[in-house]
Motif scaffolding. Structure first.
Motif, short mmCIF file in Angstrom:
data_model
loop_
_atom_site.label_atom_id
_atom_site.label_comp_id
_atom_site.label_asym_id
_atom_site.label_seq_id
_atom_site.Cartn_x
_atom_site.Cartn_y
_atom_site.Cartn_z
N ARG A 92 59.95 25.54 45.61
CA ARG A 92 61.07 25.63 45.16
C ARG A 92 61.30 24.46 44.38
NH1 ARG A 92 65.31 28.83 46.76
NH2 ARG A 92 64.20 29.05 48.96
N THR A 93 61.45 23.41 44.73
CA THR A 93 61.97 22.08 44.32
C THR A 93 61.16 21.96 42.84
OG1 THR A 93 62.39 21.16 46.27
CG2 THR A 93 62.01 19.51 44.30
N SER A 153 62.24 24.67 40.40
CA SER A 153 63.68 24.52 39.96
C SER A 153 63.72 23.46 38.95
CB SER A 153 64.75 24.45 41.19
OG SER A 153 64.47 25.48 41.89
N ASP A 154 63.21 22.18 39.32
CA ASP A 154 63.39 21.05 38.52
C ASP A 154 62.70 21.15 37.12
OD1 ASP A 154 64.40 19.64 40.55
OD2 ASP A 154 62.54 18.34 41.01
N ALA A 184 65.18 23.72 35.15
CA ALA A 184 66.58 23.05 35.12
C ALA A 184 66.27 22.32 33.45
CB ALA A 184 67.14 22.15 36.00
N VAL A 203 67.79 28.82 36.52
CA VAL A 203 67.81 28.23 37.92
C VAL A 203 68.89 29.05 38.67
CG1 VAL A 203 68.68 26.35 39.31
CG2 VAL A 203 67.64 25.71 37.18
N ASP A 204 70.00 29.47 38.08
CA ASP A 204 70.55 30.64 38.84
C ASP A 204 69.87 31.80 38.92
OD1 ASP A 204 72.68 28.79 38.86
OD2 ASP A 204 73.84 29.57 37.13
N ILE A 225 66.67 32.16 39.26
CA ILE A 225 65.71 32.26 40.29
C ILE A 225 66.40 31.92 41.71
CG2 ILE A 225 64.19 30.20 41.20
CD1 ILE A 225 63.51 29.57 38.30
N ASP A 226 67.44 31.29 41.84
CA ASP A 226 68.16 31.49 43.04
C ASP A 226 68.38 32.80 43.69
OD1 ASP A 226 68.04 28.64 43.22
OD2 ASP A 226 70.29 28.39 42.42
#
Length: 463
Positions: free
Chosen positions: A191-192, A195-196, A199, A206-207, A209-210
């Motif tokens: 996830r990190t 997401s990084d 971004a 990112v939103d 993906i969340d």
């Protein structure tokens, strides 16, 4: 054996199953995935509806061997006194990593519910700060995706983000990304880094993906050596067809999985997997006891002239180092009692299996990505308790000597800074420099440095 050439393995054989529809995409096809996740999927009662489209890593070899076989392969389960053969049909497609358009097409397809990953620890491109590393390959992927969301990229985070961009554009809904690599909290690591990277392209991604992507975690365990020509010949002799890429493995297998899987998943639990709320205790036990001792044997065992796990564990010196490391690690594990004692007993039995030739050189690869997660947690815990971690120091000492050219050859994509650190003329300087690259605080811990230097001397004396 008949002098006539045996038939080639493909789905035209009368015993071969039909290709299942693709619902899973896998990154990093290799022997382990085929002995583990693909095997569990095939054995699930609904496995015929969950085909896997698998993509290779750095090399296209697996696709070149398996694509002409329509993804079929033979699993050879090798106990101490017998072999068992299974024809596995869960791979619906096997493609080289370069087939990026097909990867994007599959990620955009609403039928795709899962992406699974076995790219080794190094493939996540995780930096020392716990976030995506600022490396040239990562920067190149970001620039390529900024210019064209369908551009070919090379890193695992880049591929996943490219696939998620395609999925968002297609409006295809929920997806689970399931890490099956030997990393603590591997779902959160995935996830990190995803997401990084996202971004850096688009905050809205990112939103998305969340809202649409679950990052599930798992603990995986099955010793799976590299395939040999003898394995290929054995399949011809016993099964009557030629398999270019059979997979030898051990009888033991464990898979612990945590996740909600909003788009569905195979019934892996019916095939023996364990579905839990928290993978961490099992993950910690395996990473520390199995993978940690594997690293110890890969470096110390090869320094003593051994080539495989069964040879190394039969050496009383190596066995003693393994037991000492386990004794040191055990108080810091989340599981306890028989869950640890029985596991240790099972590990020794697995290691002694003479018919699983798990090569130390194979295990020794990419140590720079492995030592930190397998060994350092116990080092830190022991030093916090005021103790000198001799067992861990043996692993670190053997790795430093490996970096200096002893034992198994160096094969480490991220290893050059550690090789440079280990090149100091004085061994103590080399030890301190290598430890400091792993952890700056531990690099100033003279008690730890002394312990590692002492173990380098003992290893060289007994080699």
């Amino acid at each position: 054996m008949s002098t006539l050439a045996p038939p080639r393995l493909d789905r035209t054989l009368s015993s071969a199953p039909a290709a299942p529809p693709v619902r899973i995409v896998h990154l990093g096809i290799g022997n382990f995935h085929r002995a583990h996740q693909a095997w569990y999927t095939w054995r699930a009662p609904d496995g015929a509806g969950w085909g896997i489209a698998a993509f290779t890593g750095r090399r296209p070899d697996a696709a070149e061997a398996l694509a002409p076989q329509d993804g079929l392969y033979t699993l050879i389960t090798r106990s101490a006194d017998a072999d068992r053969f299974e024809l596995i049909g869960s791979l619906a497609e096997v493609r080289p990593a370069a087939d990026h358009d097909r990867f994007l097409e599959l990620l955009a397809a609403p039928e795709t519910a899962l992406v699974t990953i076995t790219v080794t620890e190094a493939g996540y491109r995780l930096g020392a700060d716990g976030h995506l590393a600022d490396s040239e390959p990562v920067r190149a992927d970001v620039e390529a995706l900024r210019a064209d969301s369908r551009a070919a990229v090379t890193t695992t985070p880049g591929k996943l983000v490219a696939g998620l961009l395609a999925r968002r554009a297609a409006g295809s809904g929920a997806l689970t990304i399931l890490s099956c690599d030997n990393l603590p909290h591997n779902g959160e690591v995935a996830r990190t880094v995803v997401s990084d990277l996202a971004a850096q392209l688009d905050a809205g991604l990112v939103d998305w993906i969340d809202d649409h992507v679950e990052f599930a975690s798992s603990m995986v365990d099955r010793i799976t050596p590299a395939t040999t020509e003898a394995d290929r010949d054995l399949v011809v002799e016993s099964q009557g067809y030629r398999d270019a890429s059979p997979v030898p493995t051990e009888p033991f297998s464990e898979w612990v999985v945590a996740g909600s899987f909003p788009a569905g998943r195979p019934a892996w639990e019916a095939a023996g997997a364990r579905l839990v709320d928290d993978v961490a205790p099992y993950e910690q036990r395996k990473l520390t006891l199995l993978n940690g001792s594997h690293s110890l044997m890969a470096y110390a065992g090869s320094i003593r002239g051994h080539e495989s796990i069964d040879e190394a564990i039969a050496d009383p010196a190596v066995r003693g180092w393994v037991e000492a490391f386990w004794d040191e690690a055990e108080p810091h594990l989340l599981l306890s009692g028989t869950q640890i004692a029985d596991y240790r007993t099972a590990l020794l039995e697995r290691y002694r299996n003479p018919r699983i030739r798990h090569r130390l050189a194979q295990i020794a690869a990419d140590g720079s990505a492995k030592i930190g997660v397998r060994i350092l947690p116990t080092v830190r815990a022991e030093r916090a308790a005021g103790r000198r971690p001799t067992g861990c120091a043996t692993v670190l000492a053997a790795w430093v000597l490996h970096l200096r050219g002893a034992g198994a050859p160096i094969n480490d994509a991220g290893g050059q800074p550690y090789v440079a650190a280990a090149a100091a003329e004085d061994v103590r300087d080399a030890v301190q420099a290598v430890i400091a690259r792993l952890d700056t605080t531990l690099g100033t811990d003279q008690t730890l440095v002394d312990a590692v230097v002492r173990q380098t001397e003992r290893l060289r004396d007994r080699s």
